[in-house]
Design an enzyme around this catalytic site. Sequence first.
Site, mmCIF file in Angstrom:
data_model
loop_
_atom_site.group_PDB
_atom_site.id
_atom_site.type_symbol
_atom_site.label_atom_id
_atom_site.label_comp_id
_atom_site.label_asym_id
_atom_site.label_seq_id
_atom_site.Cartn_x
_atom_site.Cartn_y
_atom_site.Cartn_z
ATOM 1 N N LYS A 124 0.853 -1.190 0.000
ATOM 2 C CA LYS A 124 0.000 0.000 0.000
ATOM 3 C C LYS A 124 0.885 1.234 0.000
ATOM 4 O O LYS A 124 1.510 1.577 1.004
ATOM 5 C CB LYS A 124 -0.930 0.053 1.211
ATOM 6 N N CYS A 145 14.101 10.142 6.924
ATOM 7 C CA CYS A 145 14.109 9.674 8.313
ATOM 8 C C CYS A 145 15.498 9.744 8.906
ATOM 9 O O CYS A 145 15.658 10.033 10.087
ATOM 10 C CB CYS A 145 13.570 8.252 8.382
ATOM 11 N N GLU A 201 10.361 15.304 15.369
ATOM 12 C CA GLU A 201 10.731 15.210 13.957
ATOM 13 C C GLU A 201 9.908 16.224 13.165
ATOM 14 O O GLU A 201 8.679 16.199 13.201
ATOM 15 C CB GLU A 201 10.448 13.783 13.446
ATOM 16 N N GLU A 203 9.999 1.233 11.013
ATOM 17 C CA GLU A 203 11.046 2.256 10.863
ATOM 18 C C GLU A 203 10.345 3.599 10.986
ATOM 19 O O GLU A 203 9.568 3.974 10.120
ATOM 20 C CB GLU A 203 11.742 2.073 9.511
HETATM 21 P P1 NAI Z 1 2.149 8.355 8.255
HETATM 22 O O1 NAI Z 1 3.064 7.556 9.107
HETATM 23 O O2 NAI Z 1 0.812 8.656 8.798
HETATM 24 O O3 NAI Z 1 1.956 7.638 6.828
HETATM 25 C C1 NAI Z 1 2.816 6.657 6.292
HETATM 26 C C2 NAI Z 1 2.009 5.516 5.694
HETATM 27 O O4 NAI Z 1 1.190 4.931 6.700
HETATM 28 C C3 NAI Z 1 1.054 5.916 4.567
HETATM 29 O O5 NAI Z 1 1.062 4.892 3.582
HETATM 30 C C4 NAI Z 1 -0.290 5.949 5.262
HETATM 31 O O6 NAI Z 1 -1.364 5.723 4.384
HETATM 32 C C5 NAI Z 1 -0.151 4.817 6.248
HETATM 33 N N1 NAI Z 1 -1.055 4.908 7.419
HETATM 34 C C6 NAI Z 1 -1.449 6.028 8.064
HETATM 35 N N2 NAI Z 1 -2.274 5.708 9.091
HETATM 36 C C7 NAI Z 1 -2.400 4.365 9.097
HETATM 37 C C8 NAI Z 1 -3.127 3.437 9.907
HETATM 38 N N3 NAI Z 1 -3.873 3.840 10.922
HETATM 39 N N4 NAI Z 1 -3.035 2.114 9.629
HETATM 40 C C9 NAI Z 1 -2.250 1.689 8.603
HETATM 41 N N5 NAI Z 1 -1.562 2.525 7.793
HETATM 42 C C10 NAI Z 1 -1.627 3.844 8.037
HETATM 43 O O7 NAI Z 1 2.948 9.695 7.890
HETATM 44 P P2 NAI Z 1 2.369 11.089 7.323
HETATM 45 O O8 NAI Z 1 1.116 11.437 8.030
HETATM 46 O O9 NAI Z 1 2.343 11.022 5.858
HETATM 47 O O10 NAI Z 1 3.546 12.095 7.765
HETATM 48 C C11 NAI Z 1 3.570 12.645 9.068
HETATM 49 C C12 NAI Z 1 4.959 12.626 9.635
HETATM 50 O O11 NAI Z 1 5.440 11.295 9.704
HETATM 51 C C13 NAI Z 1 6.027 13.342 8.855
HETATM 52 O O12 NAI Z 1 6.028 14.720 9.060
HETATM 53 C C14 NAI Z 1 7.274 12.685 9.375
HETATM 54 O O13 NAI Z 1 7.654 13.265 10.603
HETATM 55 C C15 NAI Z 1 6.852 11.276 9.609
HETATM 56 N N6 NAI Z 1 7.269 10.412 8.486
HETATM 57 C C16 NAI Z 1 8.387 9.651 8.633
HETATM 58 C C17 NAI Z 1 8.853 8.896 7.565
HETATM 59 C C18 NAI Z 1 10.076 8.053 7.670
HETATM 60 O O14 NAI Z 1 10.760 7.841 6.666
HETATM 61 N N7 NAI Z 1 10.362 7.468 8.811
HETATM 62 C C19 NAI Z 1 8.200 8.934 6.262
HETATM 63 C C20 NAI Z 1 6.994 9.731 6.225
HETATM 64 C C21 NAI Z 1 6.580 10.440 7.307
#
Ligand code: NAI
Length: 480
Positions: free
Chosen positions: A177, A286, A384, A252
């Site tokens: 996904k 990250c 972050e 991660e």
């Molecule tokens: P997010 O962690 O909410 O989204 C990442 C993925 O998780 C997307 O595919 C999303 O559809 C999925 N997701 C979201 N809620 C879910 C749930 N309840 N169950 C299953 N899957 C779910 O990140 P978002 O909202 O896009 O970004 C917010 C913050 O997250 C960023 O500002 C950053 O700080 C952090 N982030 C960290 C990343 C990394 O590489 N470790 C990458 C992206 C965001």
Amino acid sequence: MKLTEIPVANFIGGLWQASLSRETFETVDPATEEILAKVPRSDSRDVDAAVKAAHLAFYGEWRELTPAERGRLLYRLAQAIQSYRAELAELETLDNGKPLREALDDFDGVTRTIEYNAGAADKLQGDTIPLGMEVIDFTILEPLGVTAHIVPWNFPLGIAIRSVALALAAGCTVVLKPAEETPLTALRLASIIQEVGFPNGVFNVVTGFGEEAGAALVRHPLVRGVTFTGSAETGRKIMAQAAESLKPLVLELGGKNALIVFEDANLERAVNDAMEAVFGNCGQVCSAASRLLLHTSIYSEFMDRFCERVSQLKIAPGMENGDLGPLVSKEQLERAMNYIRIGQEEGAKLVLGGTRPTHLKRGYFFLPTIFAEVSPFMRIAQEEIFAPVVAVFSFETEVEALQKANEVPYGLTAGVYTQDIRRALTFAQRLETGSVWINGWYLGGVQAPTGGVKASGFGRERGLPGIHNYLQIKNVAIKL
Ligand code: NAI
Ligand code: MG
């Protein structure tokens, strides 16, 4: 391939399918705010179909292939990705916003990751365990079954492949996904996987929102393992969802990583690396350096050189190949602006940036930003931000540097710049992070395991330890 030819349907069991509800959502170009495409808004029924297709494929032709045949298919996939590299990079740039040059690098990484795992597929072996003359005991490494891969938008295909290639090498089948912000290259990958000749159902993609499609995928009883990269907040939810059916997880979850510069460092190299470490991918990494810890004796000289370089950075749409593209979405732009306000209210000194550039009227662009006089317990020192924003600290002693580096909830990466071998190795031992880099940043490659400690998550990706996330050990004992 033109944008209009990109498949905009779920890829389930080898077929392109609209969501059962027929609903879609838009993905936009963050440089122009224009709609690029509409993709399926999947719900639990679409996810169920994809997981069942993957389950069927796991117990079908896929399990009968030899590891060498799996490796050969992966190798063909690596070659196909290289041949479509330019087109894939353009698509990634349009959907994510990153400079084209960075997207091209991403796809070299994607190719390397698949090549490595293609080579590893037939080298995954168990042990024999000596139990004396009356028993023969050995282990078999078996693939988990269907694995779910929930990935973010910062390296859309890079992070997807970082776990998908490993799962396929291990013999699992996959439901991916992609993030709602950047679904397009995952769909294009599906068409390449089909072209290369993977059996139907081995690789499936469903697009949709996290709370809907993502949560349904994690909860699905036929999914045997979940790999997630994203925020710590979402990681916590995924762990709770996975607990219902006791699934193993790889998480991660980002970082607040320190780049530490001592008085004996090669300053030219440290400044140079900091540019990439802080501002690469517009700070949406990250393992980016989001904190600079500078020894007081080189603080002024480092900052003079660094600020000079930062003020020359070119901000432009990704297709124009500047130094920084836009942030990925309106939400991320608002998040960055909110942290600027918080930092100023907390009393940090805004040295550069902090606003949108004036020369770009549209798009989610944000100026490279430096906060100085940051103290360790400010929110901008702990949380972050995920934007081109760095918090700068000074320190006097090794003990102080270590304490400052470690006193954050996260523990993903850290870098130390020094010519003193004792100091470098002391920091390697005492930094509470999954990776430590000495006199460089983003060191390591597809062979070297990466991952976090503390709130940065658990499990390691890349290298042989990464593949073992997708294998379970069966012990066989035979009484003679
Ligand atoms: P997010 O962690 O909410 O989204 C990442 C993925 O998780 C997307 O595919 C999303 O559809 C999925 N997701 C979201 N809620 C879910 C749930 N309840 N169950 C299953 N899957 C779910 O990140 P978002 O909202 O896009 O970004 C917010 C913050 O997250 C960023 O500002 C950053 O700080 C952090 N982030 C960290 C990343 C990394 O590489 N470790 C990458 C992206 C965001
Ligand atoms: Mg989210």
